[in-house]
Design a protein around this motif. Structure first.
Motif, mmCIF file in Angstrom:
data_model
loop_
_atom_site.group_PDB
_atom_site.id
_atom_site.type_symbol
_atom_site.label_atom_id
_atom_site.label_comp_id
_atom_site.label_asym_id
_atom_site.label_seq_id
_atom_site.Cartn_x
_atom_site.Cartn_y
_atom_site.Cartn_z
ATOM 1 N N GLU A 1 18.717 7.039 16.918
ATOM 2 C CA GLU A 1 17.455 6.319 16.734
ATOM 3 C C GLU A 1 16.904 6.710 15.376
ATOM 4 O O GLU A 1 16.818 7.883 15.040
ATOM 5 C CB GLU A 1 16.455 6.646 17.850
ATOM 6 N N PHE A 2 16.589 5.728 14.592
ATOM 7 C CA PHE A 2 16.164 5.983 13.222
ATOM 8 C C PHE A 2 15.013 5.039 12.874
ATOM 9 O O PHE A 2 14.716 4.091 13.610
ATOM 10 C CB PHE A 2 17.335 5.799 12.254
ATOM 11 N N THR A 3 14.377 5.308 11.760
ATOM 12 C CA THR A 3 13.199 4.529 11.362
ATOM 13 C C THR A 3 13.497 3.775 10.080
ATOM 14 O O THR A 3 13.985 4.373 9.111
ATOM 15 C CB THR A 3 11.987 5.450 11.153
ATOM 16 N N GLN A 4 13.224 2.491 10.084
ATOM 17 C CA GLN A 4 13.424 1.724 8.870
ATOM 18 C C GLN A 4 12.148 0.999 8.456
ATOM 19 O O GLN A 4 11.304 0.666 9.281
ATOM 20 C CB GLN A 4 14.591 0.752 8.991
ATOM 21 N N ILE A 5 12.030 0.805 7.152
ATOM 22 C CA ILE A 5 10.938 0.017 6.583
ATOM 23 C C ILE A 5 11.475 -1.399 6.485
ATOM 24 O O ILE A 5 12.321 -1.702 5.640
ATOM 25 C CB ILE A 5 10.539 0.548 5.196
ATOM 26 N N ASP A 6 11.017 -2.247 7.374
ATOM 27 C CA ASP A 6 11.553 -3.595 7.524
ATOM 28 C C ASP A 6 10.675 -4.585 6.766
ATOM 29 O O ASP A 6 9.445 -4.602 6.963
ATOM 30 C CB ASP A 6 11.593 -3.930 9.013
ATOM 31 N N ILE A 7 11.280 -5.405 5.915
ATOM 32 C CA ILE A 7 10.520 -6.333 5.066
ATOM 33 C C ILE A 7 11.183 -7.705 5.102
ATOM 34 O O ILE A 7 12.401 -7.822 5.000
ATOM 35 C CB ILE A 7 10.470 -5.826 3.606
ATOM 36 N N GLU A 8 10.376 -8.746 5.243
ATOM 37 C CA GLU A 8 10.887 -10.128 5.213
ATOM 38 C C GLU A 8 9.847 -11.018 4.542
ATOM 39 O O GLU A 8 8.634 -10.877 4.790
ATOM 40 C CB GLU A 8 11.188 -10.623 6.622
ATOM 41 N N VAL A 9 10.315 -11.920 3.679
ATOM 42 C CA VAL A 9 9.406 -12.820 2.957
ATOM 43 C C VAL A 9 9.975 -14.232 2.908
ATOM 44 O O VAL A 9 11.193 -14.427 2.893
ATOM 45 C CB VAL A 9 9.159 -12.346 1.507
ATOM 46 N N SER A 10 9.086 -15.199 2.857
ATOM 47 C CA SER A 10 9.495 -16.601 2.684
ATOM 48 C C SER A 10 9.308 -17.014 1.226
ATOM 49 O O SER A 10 8.480 -16.444 0.498
ATOM 50 C CB SER A 10 8.650 -17.511 3.571
ATOM 51 N N PHE A 11 10.099 -18.003 0.814
ATOM 52 C CA PHE A 11 9.986 -18.604 -0.520
ATOM 53 C C PHE A 11 10.123 -17.562 -1.638
ATOM 54 O O PHE A 11 9.408 -17.590 -2.641
ATOM 55 C CB PHE A 11 8.659 -19.355 -0.655
ATOM 56 N N MET A 12 11.047 -16.627 -1.456
ATOM 57 C CA MET A 12 11.293 -15.598 -2.461
ATOM 58 C C MET A 12 12.799 -15.384 -2.573
ATOM 59 O O MET A 12 13.461 -15.230 -1.557
ATOM 60 C CB MET A 12 10.585 -14.297 -2.062
ATOM 61 N N ASP A 13 13.326 -15.407 -3.798
ATOM 62 C CA ASP A 13 14.772 -15.233 -3.966
ATOM 63 C C ASP A 13 15.145 -13.751 -4.012
ATOM 64 O O ASP A 13 14.278 -12.861 -3.957
ATOM 65 C CB ASP A 13 15.273 -15.978 -5.203
ATOM 66 N N ALA A 14 16.439 -13.481 -4.146
ATOM 67 C CA ALA A 14 16.942 -12.108 -4.091
ATOM 68 C C ALA A 14 16.348 -11.240 -5.189
ATOM 69 O O ALA A 14 15.987 -10.081 -4.955
ATOM 70 C CB ALA A 14 18.472 -12.118 -4.188
ATOM 71 N N LYS A 15 16.231 -11.795 -6.391
ATOM 72 C CA LYS A 15 15.716 -11.014 -7.520
ATOM 73 C C LYS A 15 14.281 -10.566 -7.265
ATOM 74 O O LYS A 15 13.911 -9.424 -7.539
ATOM 75 C CB LYS A 15 15.795 -11.817 -8.813
ATOM 76 N N LYS A 16 13.479 -11.462 -6.732
ATOM 77 C CA LYS A 16 12.075 -11.109 -6.501
ATOM 78 C C LYS A 16 11.926 -10.081 -5.383
ATOM 79 O O LYS A 16 11.044 -9.221 -5.428
ATOM 80 C CB LYS A 16 11.264 -12.372 -6.204
ATOM 81 N N VAL A 17 12.792 -10.168 -4.388
ATOM 82 C CA VAL A 17 12.776 -9.150 -3.330
ATOM 83 C C VAL A 17 13.131 -7.786 -3.925
ATOM 84 O O VAL A 17 12.474 -6.779 -3.649
ATOM 85 C CB VAL A 17 13.754 -9.510 -2.193
#
Length: 588
Positions: free
Chosen positions: A228-244
Motif C-alpha cells: 500500500e503506497f501513496t501517490q499524488i494523483d493528477i488529471e486535467v482536461s484540454f492540456m497536452d503532454a508538454k503542459k502537464v
C-alpha cells in the motif's frame, strides 16, 4: 497539562516558569544534581533536579528511560562551557520545581543509540517512531503534503476522493480483493490507482482533479516499494503532454526549494530508446556521467561473430563503457565485475586498459588483445574517447542483455569508483515509450496501461503496425528513481476498443470489466491527460533515506506482513462461510 513543548524553549523564555510533558530520554546522576534529557516530538531539553528540593529530587531518583513525565520549572541560562550547540535548546536548561510521573516504562526492546534490526523495528514500530530520525522524516512528509495541497489549490485543482472499494480490472499487478457480505460470492478490489475514476471525472467536466491517495498492488516488494503506497494523483482536461510536464516540473521545483533549499534547473527530456541505448535503463541516474557507447559497426567481420559466440539471427549489440582512471583496477577486481554481471546472463566481460609508456606510446592490455588489430584498437579508442589511464569494459550479446548488464555495471562502477556525483540532483523526463511490448508468442501488452493514447497515429495505422506505435506518455526520473508516470489518455471510444483488441482483451471481457468507461467515452469525452507521482519515493529522496519504510509510519515487510499487528491473519470459519470463501489445503 503543559504550557510549552520541550524543543521550543529558547533564551527568550529566560526566568519564566514552564510546564512540560514528555519522556525521559537520558539520565545522569551526579549526587547533588540529577540531569534528565526530556523529549517530546519537538525535540530535547535538559532538566535539572537539585538535592535541596528534596521531595522532587527523591521522585527523580526513581526515573528510568522512557518514563512518561510532567515537570514544572524555571528556564535558566546555561554557563558558557555547558552550552550544547548540537541541540536547539542548548543555551538553556529547566530547573525543576515539581515532577509528576505519568507512567512508567519497561526496558525498551530497542536501543536508539544503535542500529536495531529491521524485524525488531517493525515489531515495535510505535517505539521506533520515538527516534528523532524517523520522526523527522514524518515531519518532512507533512511539509511536502502541505506544499502540494497549497500548490494545487492555487492552480485551481479540486481535491476529490475516489472509491476504495471498486471493481477488479486487469491493469498490471494483482488486485487485493475484498469479499462482499451482501452480494454472496462477489468481491470488491482495492484500487491499484484511481485511473478510471479520474478519467470519469474529466468526462464529468471537473477539468482539474488531484488527490493524495492510497493505492494497493499485490506485487513483489523491494526497498522502494510497498503493497500500500501513496501517490499524488493528477488529471486535467484540454492540456497536452508538454503542459502537464511543465505543471509537474513547477510542483517538484517548489518542493525541492522549500524542503532542502535546492533550486532545480529545467528538466531535460530524452526518449525511451535513447535512454536504453545510453544508460541501459528507462530510469537513468544522470549523476553518473558514464554512457554506454555502441561499437557494433567496428566488429562487422565474421571472425568477431565467432569470437563473441553471437547468433546472427538474434538482435545483437556490441557496446562498452569507458571508465576514467580505471586502468589501475587489478585483475582480481576486474574478475569481481565479471562475476557481478553474470547474474544478467552475460557470458564474458572483456576489458581494454589504455596506458602510455615513458616515450608516449599507447600500450594496450586487454583480455581480447589477440583478436584486435591496431586499426580496430585505434577506432575503439577514438569512438570511446578513451584517454591514458582509462579502462574499457566491453560486452557482446543480445541487445536487451547488453543494455541491462552494462546499465547495471555502469551504476556499480559509478559508486565503487566515486564517479557518481553525490549530493546532486538530476531529474529527467523519459518520453516516447513504445505503446506495446510483444512476447515470444507475438501477444501484445501495454507498456504503461491500456488507457494511454497513441502518439501521431490513427486507428488504421495502429491496426496495421501496432509494433511501431509510440505512446504519448512520460515518466519523471530523479537520481535513478522513477517518481512519477503519466500520459495523455485515449478519449475516443473506438480507439479505446481497438487498443483492448490489440492486447487481446475479448469484447465480452471489455464490456464486463470496462463497459462503464467505454460507454462514458461516447458522451463528449474531452481530451485529457494526467500523472501519478509517488509521494513515498519523493519523501525517501528528500530525507536521504535508504528504504521507503523509513518515511511511512506503519510499513509492511518485504513479504507484505505487519510484524506489529501480525497481519495478515487467519479468519474464523464462520466468517469465511458467510462470505462464501473456502480455504484450500493445497495452495495452488
Amino acid at each position: 497539562m503543559r504550557t510549552k513543548y520541550c524543543g521550543n524553549i529558547r533564551i527568550i523564555h529566560l526566568n519564566k516558569t514552564v510546564t512540560l510533558c514528555g519522556w525521559v530520554h537520558k539520565i545522569r546522576n551526579f549526587g547533588q544534581f540529577i540531569f534528565v534529557d526530556m523529549r517530546d516530538y519537538t525535540g530535547l531539553v535538559q532538566i535539572i533536579f537539585e538535592l535541596k528540593n528534596n521531595i522532587t529530587f527523591q521522585k527523580a531518583l526513581y526515573l528510568r528511560n522512557e518514563f512518561c513525565i510532567q515537570i514544572s520549572g524555571v528556564v535558566k541560562k546555561r554557563t558558557e562551557k555547558n552550552k550544547n550547540i548540537k541541540i536547539s535548546t542548548g543555551e538553556i536548561e529547566i530547573l525543576a520545581n515539581t515532577l509528576n510521573i505519568l507512567n512508567i516504562s519497561k526496558s525498551l526492546p530497542l536501543n536508539y543509540t544503535q542500529n536495531n534490526n529491521d524485524d525488531a523495528r517493525l515489531k515495535y514500530r510505535y517505539l521506533d517512531l520515538r527516534s528523532f530520525n524517523i520522526l523527522e522524516n514524518l515531519k518532512i512528509r507533512n511539509k511536502i503534503t502541505y506544499l502540494i495541497r497549497n500548490f494545487m489549490t492555487k492552480k485551481n485543482f479540486l481535491d476529490i476522493e475516489t472509491p476504495l472499494l471498486t471493481k477488479s480490472t486487469p491493469e498490471g499487478a494483482r488486485d487485493y480483493l475484498v469479499p462482499s457480505r451482501n452480494h454472496y460470492g462477489k468481491f470488491y478490489a482495492l484500487p491499484q490507482s484511481p485511473q478510471l475514476f479520474k478519467q470519469l471525472l474529466m468526462i464529468s467536466g471537473i477539468d482539474r482533479y488531484y488527490q493524495i491517495v492510497k493505492c494497493f498492488r499485490d506485487e513483489d516488494l523491494r526497498s522502494d516499494r510497498q503493497p500500500e503506497f501513496t501517490q499524488i494523483d493528477i488529471e486535467v482536461s484540454f492540456m497536452d503532454a508538454k503542459k502537464v510536464r511543465d505543471l509537474v516540473e513547477k510542483l517538484i521545483k517548489k518542493i525541492w526549494l522549500k524542503i532542502i533549499n535546492i533550486n532545480l534547473k529545467k528538466f531535460p527530456k530524452i526518449s525511451f530508446y535513447e535512454s536504453m541505448k545510453k544508460y541501459g535503463s528507462d530510469k537513468p541516474d544522470l549523476r553518473n556521467p558514464i554512457e554506454i557507447i555502441d561499437v557494433s559497426s567496428l566488429f562487422k567481420n565474421k571472425k568477431f561473430t565467432l569470437f563473441f559466440s553471437l547468433d546472427s539471427k538474434k538482435n545483437n549489440r556490441i557496446a562498452l563503457l569507458c571508465i576514467p582512471g580505471g586502468a589501475d583496477l587489478s585483475r582480481k577486481k576486474i574478475e569481481t565485475y565479471d562475476q557481478y554481471i553474470k547474474i544478467f546472463n552475460i557470458k564474458k566481460l572483456f576489458y581494454i586498459k589504455v596506458t602510455e609508456n615513458n616515450i608516449g606510446h599507447t600500450i594496450i592490455h586487454s583480455s581480447m588483445k589477440n583478436i584486435l588489430d591496431e586499426i580496430i584498437l585505434k577506432k575503439i579508442i577514438k569512438k570511446s574517447k578513451a584517454k591514458n589511464g582509462d579502462i574499457l569494459f566491453l560486452i557482446a550479446d543480445q541487445e536487451h542483455i547488453v543494455n541491462k548488464s552494462l546499465g547495471m555495471l555502469r551504476l556499480k562502477l559509478g559508486i565503487d569508483l566515486d564517479i557518481t556525483i553525490k549530493n546532486s540532483w538530476k531529474p529527467v523526463w523519459i518520453v516516447n515509450f513504445p505503446m506495446f511490448s510483444q512476447d515470444k508468442e507475438g501477444k501484445f501488452s501495454s507498456i504503461h496501461h491500456p488507457f494511454t493514447a497513441v502518439k501521431n497515429m490513427d486507428i488504421k495505422k495502429l491496426i496495421n503496425a501496432p509494433d511501431l506505435a509510440i505512446s504519448d506518455s512520460y515518466d519523471l526520473v530523479i537520481n535513478g528513481y522513477e517518481i512519477g508516470g503519466g500520459s495523455v489518455r485515449i478519449h475516443d471510444f473506438n480507439m479505446q476498443k481497438k487498443v483492448f483488441d490489440i492486447i487481446g482483451i475479448k469484447e465480452s471481457v471489455q464490456n464486463e470489466k470496462f463497459g462503464f468507461l467505454i460507454e462514458a467515452l461516447k458522451y463528449g469525452a474531452p481530451p485529457h491527460a494526467g500523472i501519478a507521482l509517488g509521494l513515498d519515493r519523493i519523501v525517501m529522496l528528500l530525507t536521504n533515506s535508504k528504504n521507503i519504510r523509513d518515511v511511512i509510519a506503519f510499513p509492511k515487510t518485504t513479504s507484505a506482513t505487519c510484524l506489529m499487528t501480525n497481519s495478515p491473519s487467519t479468519i474464523e470459519n464462520s466468517i469465511l462461510q458467510e462470505l462464501a470463501i473456502k480455504i484450500s489445503k493445497n495452495r495452488y
